[in-house]
Every structure is written in C-alpha cells, then in structure tokens.
Design an enzyme around this catalytic site. Structure first.
Site, mmCIF file in Angstrom:
data_model
loop_
_atom_site.group_PDB
_atom_site.id
_atom_site.type_symbol
_atom_site.label_atom_id
_atom_site.label_comp_id
_atom_site.label_asym_id
_atom_site.label_seq_id
_atom_site.Cartn_x
_atom_site.Cartn_y
_atom_site.Cartn_z
ATOM 1 C CB THR A 113 -28.187 -12.685 2.840
ATOM 2 O OG1 THR A 113 -29.153 -11.862 3.487
ATOM 3 C CG2 THR A 113 -28.908 -13.470 1.759
ATOM 4 C CE1 TYR A 138 -29.135 -9.851 -1.767
ATOM 5 C CE2 TYR A 138 -30.353 -10.148 0.280
ATOM 6 C CZ TYR A 138 -29.161 -9.983 -0.384
ATOM 7 O OH TYR A 138 -27.988 -9.966 0.319
#
Length: 305
Positions: A113, A138
């Site tokens: 990501t 995250y």
C-alpha cells in the site's frame, strides 16, 4: 499449466482475480476465511503456517497471490487488540505465505500500500526505493509484511497500490455513488492527492506478471523479484474523484464541496500526496496503465448495469 493460490478471494481484488481466472488455462484455488453465497471458496487461515504449508503442498502451488489484509485503518489506531490483529494479518501471515512458497520454489505476489509512505512531505511520485515512513498502525503493519517477506528470501513481487475500488465490497466509489444519489450536498477533502486504482486493472497486471513468471519458471531464480508500484495513471484529490463519480453516474444534483483534512479529523494521518511512480512496472513487464477516469467509467457502467 500452473496452480495459483489466491488468498483473500472474497475481497475487492480477489473477486477481480476470479474474473481474470475464467479466461486462464491455469488452475486457480480461491481461499478465504469467509464464505459468500454462490461463490466457491476454500477455507484457509493464512495466520496458521501449518495450514498454509499443507495447502501449498497438497495443491502443488506454483504462485500465491495474497489479496488478504486487515484494512480498517482507523480502528487499529485506538484498539490494541485490533492493532495486534492487523500485525498478524498484514505482517505475520505474509511471512507464512513466503515461507511456504519458498519451500516449493514458487513465487509470492504480495499486495502492499501507499500507506507505507506519508510522514515526510513530498510532491513528486513515490519510487520503490523511497524509504517507508508510515504515519499509522496500518501502514506500519504493511511495511512489516514487506520486510518479513524479504527476510525469507523467497521469490516475490510486492506491489504497492493505492485508493483501490471495484464493483465488489466497500470502497470510496460505491460509497460516493450512494451518497451522491441520496444527498443534496457533500463535503470531500481536496488536500489529499493520489491516484484511484481500479482493482480489475491491478488483477490484469498480476496476470501479466504470472505469464512472465511462467516463461522463466525453469530457473531457481526469478530476476524480476522485487518491489513495484501500480495504480492507474494521473493525479487527483478525493474531491476530484468524487466529482467524477457524480458526473459519470449522472448524480449531478448533489453539490460536492471541497474541504480540508483538518475539517474532518481522522485517527490516522493519511498521506497528503501518495502518487506512485509506475515506471518500473511498465518497463519491466510491458504493462499498459489506463488513465484513472477511463477505468472509473468502466466500473461505474458495470455497477449501473
């Protein structure tokens, strides 16, 4: 013919991989921990190394495509149990997949990501060798996943992507389609820039990589192992993204008003600029990357059908 294991098969990208597989001569095994009515899914808990090894060995797996992840970005900022779960799913599980695929000399395709970036201010597209500086749990767990895969020494293609949307699951595109159809006005942030990524375009790129790997699978090494970036072409803000969703869906009665991130405080600081440089993946695999608005039109047409 290759045996390809897809984890997280009931998520956005996993479902697009199902579509891709229909035109493939390879044997795809779709796994998840959840069941969806009418969709064939094999149960696999990727946090269980023994279960992963058994699945890989029993099915003579050549390639694993890991679409599974913990993606509730805000929740793991305040809840220690959820933060631990994010680490387990985003870091420990990819390590399990890497260990299992290394034992059979296979390839792991891992989805990462843009959240591995964000702490430093920058305004040019992020390259693969740029230092990861996550701003939240995250992003940190996804970066740990990358690091653990590298440490195993398995053959790997790590693809960092951003702003993923599709016809499946929950995503910004589907949320905006609903809101612009039901509300007179919406505020959307204009000071976070990136590039939307249509999950089907990413799935097609993964298919291209698998085809390339098949040509080189006789050797024990794979010279294209490494980290790559993929999103659609172009740059926009969330505001621009929402405007185009409203326009393409015909929901033009909803007024979309630009606002700033400070107006909507979030538990995690999202990257202000996370455009990904795609030069490497285009040059290495000959990938054609569609412009973001062209892909958005395709997705909205599919959703409205």
């Amino acid at each position: 013919m290759m045996n390809i294991l897809v984890t997280g098969a009931n998520g956005q990208l996993g479902n697009e991989m199902r579509i891709i597989s229909k035109g493939s001569k390879d044997n795809y095994i779709f796994t998840d921990v959840s069941k969806v009515a009418g969709v064939e899914t094999t149960y696999l808990d990727i946090t269980d190394l023994g279960a992963v090894q058994k699945m890989v060995n029993d099915n003579k797996v050549n390639v694993i495509v890991n679409c599974a992840a913990w993606t509730n970005v805000d929740a793991c900022e305040t809840d220690e149990k959820l933060a631990a779960l994010a680490e387990k799913l985003n870091a420990d599980a990819p390590e399990n997949l890497a260990k299992a695929v290394k034992e059979v000399n296979g390839l792991l395709v891992q989805i990462s990501t843009d959240y591995v970036f964000g702490k430093e201010a920058y305004n040019t597209p992020c390259k693969e060798d740029q230092k990861g500086t996550p701003t939240g749990v995250y992003g940190m767990t996804k970066l740990h996943g990358e690091q653990k895969i590298l440490a195993t020494g398995c053959k790997h293609i790590i693809i960092r992507t951003a702003w993923l949307y599709s016809e499946f699951g929950k995503n910004f595109c589907k949320t905006m389609l609903n809101l612009t159809a039901t509300r007179p006005a919406l505020k959307v942030v204009i000071d976070q820039c990136g590039t939307p990524t249509y999950a089907l375009d990413l799935a097609k790129t993964i298919e291209t990589i698998i085809e390339d790997y098949k040509q080189a699978s006789d050797s024990t090494e794979y010279g294209k192992t490494g980290v790559y970036h993929f999103s659609n072409e172009g740059v926009c803000s969330w505001y621009d993204f929402a405007k185009m969703i409203a326009e393409y869906s015909g929901h033009t009665d909803c007024e979309i008003i630009p606002c700033y991130s400070v107006d909507y405080p979030s538990l995690v600081k999202r990257p202000a600029y996370s455009v990904l440089d795609k030069t490497k993946i285009k040059e290495t695999f000959g990938v054609n990357v569609p412009y973001w608005t062209a892909s958005l039109k395709v997705c909205i047409n599919n959703l409205q059908r």
